[in-house]
Write a protein that holds these residues in place. Sequence first.
Motif, PDB file in Angstrom:
ATOM      1  N   ARG A 180      49.810  46.809  25.977  1.00 50.85           N
ATOM      2  CA  ARG A 180      49.239  47.089  27.294  1.00 50.85           C
ATOM      3  C   ARG A 180      47.815  47.617  27.226  1.00 50.85           C
ATOM      4  O   ARG A 180      46.993  47.299  28.078  1.00 50.85           O
ATOM      5  N   HIS A 181      47.530  48.421  26.208  1.00 49.38           N
ATOM      6  CA  HIS A 181      46.166  48.952  26.105  1.00 49.38           C
ATOM      7  C   HIS A 181      45.177  47.856  25.750  1.00 49.38           C
ATOM      8  O   HIS A 181      44.066  47.805  26.264  1.00 49.38           O
ATOM      9  N   SER A 213      34.395  39.719  48.914  1.00 53.75           N
ATOM     10  CA  SER A 213      35.134  39.140  47.787  1.00 53.75           C
ATOM     11  C   SER A 213      34.954  39.990  46.539  1.00 53.75           C
ATOM     12  O   SER A 213      35.888  40.128  45.737  1.00 53.75           O
ATOM     13  N   ALA A 214      33.760  40.589  46.374  1.00 51.50           N
ATOM     14  CA  ALA A 214      33.578  41.477  45.225  1.00 51.50           C
ATOM     15  C   ALA A 214      34.471  42.704  45.358  1.00 51.50           C
ATOM     16  O   ALA A 214      35.078  43.153  44.383  1.00 51.50           O
ATOM     17  N   LEU A 256      48.397  49.014  36.983  1.00 55.55           N
ATOM     18  CA  LEU A 256      49.781  48.588  36.751  1.00 55.55           C
ATOM     19  C   LEU A 256      50.050  48.387  35.269  1.00 55.55           C
ATOM     20  O   LEU A 256      51.091  48.788  34.743  1.00 55.55           O
ATOM     21  N   VAL A 257      49.075  47.765  34.597  1.00 54.69           N
ATOM     22  CA  VAL A 257      49.252  47.508  33.167  1.00 54.69           C
ATOM     23  C   VAL A 257      49.314  48.821  32.393  1.00 54.69           C
ATOM     24  O   VAL A 257      50.140  48.991  31.490  1.00 54.69           O
ATOM     25  N   LEU A 258      48.465  49.773  32.776  1.00 53.36           N
ATOM     26  CA  LEU A 258      48.449  51.048  32.042  1.00 53.36           C
ATOM     27  C   LEU A 258      49.671  51.900  32.374  1.00 53.36           C
ATOM     28  O   LEU A 258      50.189  52.599  31.505  1.00 53.36           O
ATOM     29  N   GLY A 295      37.871  41.668  44.480  1.00 56.62           N
ATOM     30  CA  GLY A 295      37.988  41.523  43.033  1.00 56.62           C
ATOM     31  C   GLY A 295      38.059  42.868  42.336  1.00 56.62           C
ATOM     32  O   GLY A 295      38.851  43.066  41.415  1.00 56.62           O
ATOM     33  N   GLY A 296      37.220  43.811  42.803  1.00 57.75           N
ATOM     34  CA  GLY A 296      37.247  45.146  42.199  1.00 57.75           C
ATOM     35  C   GLY A 296      38.597  45.810  42.388  1.00 57.75           C
ATOM     36  O   GLY A 296      39.159  46.382  41.446  1.00 57.75           O
ATOM     37  N   LEU A 322      45.581  44.736  26.555  1.00 59.60           N
ATOM     38  CA  LEU A 322      45.443  43.904  27.752  1.00 59.60           C
ATOM     39  C   LEU A 322      44.439  44.526  28.725  1.00 59.60           C
ATOM     40  O   LEU A 322      43.566  43.847  29.261  1.00 59.60           O
ATOM     41  N   ALA A 323      44.552  45.852  28.914  1.00 57.11           N
ATOM     42  CA  ALA A 323      43.616  46.537  29.816  1.00 57.11           C
ATOM     43  C   ALA A 323      42.191  46.404  29.295  1.00 57.11           C
ATOM     44  O   ALA A 323      41.259  46.105  30.048  1.00 57.11           O
ATOM     45  N   ALA A 338      52.240  50.755  30.298  1.00 51.69           N
ATOM     46  CA  ALA A 338      52.071  51.221  28.914  1.00 51.69           C
ATOM     47  C   ALA A 338      52.623  52.632  28.740  1.00 51.69           C
ATOM     48  O   ALA A 338      53.066  53.005  27.656  1.00 51.69           O
ATOM     49  N   LEU A 395      45.351  45.813  38.781  1.00 48.96           N
ATOM     50  CA  LEU A 395      45.946  45.218  37.579  1.00 48.96           C
ATOM     51  C   LEU A 395      45.879  46.204  36.417  1.00 48.96           C
ATOM     52  O   LEU A 395      46.856  46.400  35.693  1.00 48.96           O
ATOM     53  N   LEU A 396      44.699  46.833  36.262  1.00 56.75           N
ATOM     54  CA  LEU A 396      44.542  47.796  35.161  1.00 56.75           C
ATOM     55  C   LEU A 396      45.525  48.942  35.328  1.00 56.75           C
ATOM     56  O   LEU A 396      46.188  49.361  34.374  1.00 56.75           O
ATOM     57  N   VAL A 436      40.800  42.957  29.985  1.00 59.76           N
ATOM     58  CA  VAL A 436      40.356  42.746  31.369  1.00 59.76           C
ATOM     59  C   VAL A 436      38.972  43.370  31.572  1.00 59.76           C
ATOM     60  O   VAL A 436      38.077  42.754  32.155  1.00 59.76           O
ATOM     61  N   VAL A 437      38.784  44.586  31.043  1.00 56.54           N
ATOM     62  CA  VAL A 437      37.494  45.261  31.218  1.00 56.54           C
ATOM     63  C   VAL A 437      36.385  44.473  30.526  1.00 56.54           C
ATOM     64  O   VAL A 437      35.321  44.213  31.108  1.00 56.54           O
ATOM     65  N   PHE A 451      36.411  37.165  39.468  1.00 55.29           N
ATOM     66  CA  PHE A 451      37.696  37.683  38.985  1.00 55.29           C
ATOM     67  C   PHE A 451      38.739  37.617  40.094  1.00 55.29           C
ATOM     68  O   PHE A 451      39.896  37.256  39.847  1.00 55.29           O
ATOM     69  N   ALA A 491      51.981  41.903  36.953  1.00 53.12           N
ATOM     70  CA  ALA A 491      50.576  42.289  36.767  1.00 53.12           C
ATOM     71  C   ALA A 491      50.092  41.859  35.394  1.00 53.12           C
ATOM     72  O   ALA A 491      48.958  41.397  35.245  1.00 53.12           O
ATOM     73  N   GLY A 492      50.942  41.991  34.384  1.00 52.32           N
ATOM     74  CA  GLY A 492      50.556  41.585  33.035  1.00 52.32           C
ATOM     75  C   GLY A 492      50.245  40.104  32.963  1.00 52.32           C
ATOM     76  O   GLY A 492      49.215  39.695  32.401  1.00 52.32           O
ATOM     77  N   VAL A 506      49.446  38.060  35.462  1.00 52.53           N
ATOM     78  CA  VAL A 506      48.246  37.741  36.242  1.00 52.53           C
ATOM     79  C   VAL A 506      47.002  38.197  35.484  1.00 52.53           C
ATOM     80  O   VAL A 506      46.006  37.474  35.405  1.00 52.53           O
ATOM     81  N   ALA A 507      47.072  39.388  34.871  1.00 51.40           N
ATOM     82  CA  ALA A 507      45.890  39.909  34.178  1.00 51.40           C
ATOM     83  C   ALA A 507      45.494  38.992  33.031  1.00 51.40           C
ATOM     84  O   ALA A 507      44.316  38.661  32.868  1.00 51.40           O
ATOM     85  N   LEU A 567      35.484  41.352  32.424  1.00 51.73           N
ATOM     86  CA  LEU A 567      34.607  41.587  33.585  1.00 51.73           C
ATOM     87  C   LEU A 567      33.148  41.687  33.129  1.00 51.73           C
ATOM     88  O   LEU A 567      32.254  41.133  33.766  1.00 51.73           O
ATOM     89  N   LEU A 590      32.949  40.241  39.948  1.00 53.70           N
ATOM     90  CA  LEU A 590      34.172  40.727  40.601  1.00 53.70           C
ATOM     91  C   LEU A 590      34.746  39.664  41.526  1.00 53.70           C
ATOM     92  O   LEU A 590      35.959  39.454  41.575  1.00 53.70           O
TER      93      LEU A 590
END
Lengths: 276, 131
Positions: free
Chosen positions: A45-46, B22-23, B36-38, B26-27, A48-49, B41, B33-34, A52-53, A85, A112-113, A115-116, A56, A82
Amino acid sequence: MTSESLAAEIRYAQALARAAAGALLFSLPLFMTEEMWRFGLYMDRHRLALMVVLALGLITGVSYYSGFERTTGLFDDALDALAAFAVGAVVTLAAVVIFGVVGREMTVGEIAGIVAVCAVPAGMGAVVAANQLAAPEDGDDRRKREAGYFGELFLMGAGALFFGFNVAPTEEMMLIGYKMTAVHTVMLVVASAAALHLLVYSLQLRGQHERREGSGHMATFLHYTLAGYGVALGVSLGVLWFFGRLDGVDAAMAARMTIVLGLPASIGAAAARLVL
Amino acid sequence: MAGRAKQKAPPTPDIPILEWVSAGAGGLMALALLALVLIDARKEHEPPILKIAALETVRTAGGWRVMFEVRNEGGETAAGVHVTGALADGETANAVLDVVPGGSAAEGGLFFKSDPRAGRLALRAEGFVEP
């Protein structure tokens, strides 16, 4: 709202539509790859995060050099990144829902995983292909034409990632690594560098690169081929690490997998100017 | 809306509103997403705990079909989950579920020649591998 600003809104809406088409065009093969769903579920998960960063940031950079509209500065590019994305995430979500890959039995974190992980190539596809599909006056590749050496290397890295990402998640990267002997590996390194060099050199001849007069094979080789192959290998190694392919693997196997992924990455790096 | 726009004019006025929208979307999506993913974790990542339950038993052409559900109450994903069903008369049937994600359930079916409702049907998840 003045008619001028209305026209700007309409132009931006058209750019978004192109971005969605681009996300589909470039990422549909990945949406249809089982490994991508698996990575969405099980990838660290880390990592993956972090992916994503970094994505971007990378999309912002690509938007700076080409992008889907004429941008006024890095802030504008960040907004476009953005937006790209967002387009990538929406297209991804639509695709995986239609395919039945995500369903009600899944937790929000799992969805979420998925989609990310899929939105990373989709977002890149959105920003890249939007420029490719744009009418010449709508896209923005001024800065690409004027890019300095580091800009060139960045574009090569983005191209390597863009092209390499298509195969990087597949199990075949490992399988080919197992099948290759030392002789095969050396041949693949030579072939990758040769393909990279030929592509870069022929693109130069086509006038895609506006290089100084008299820059021959040797200068191209040193400046672009070797550096580009290094960038391609670095990108490959990074992607393999993100996907956890390097975990518990010895250095020799890691090197072989990097070299295997290095072939599509080099070709992506060489064609970056055409593709991005 | 107009009043607020006057107070807080965007720094670059030539950026279309749609770009801001849209930005912003996206943000928000990237942040969501970040997050939820974290959050995923930070969850307790306990190895799989597999609970198995029979759902429905139906008579089919060649015998009987028992649908079952495997629920993974652990945090981590179980792959290659081997499920065995044994009847009192010694008849057994097997199935392998590719994947049972943590906190999720997967379904499958077993076929028996004799009626599973006649005696005791023992369903068991025998093992798994990490994906």
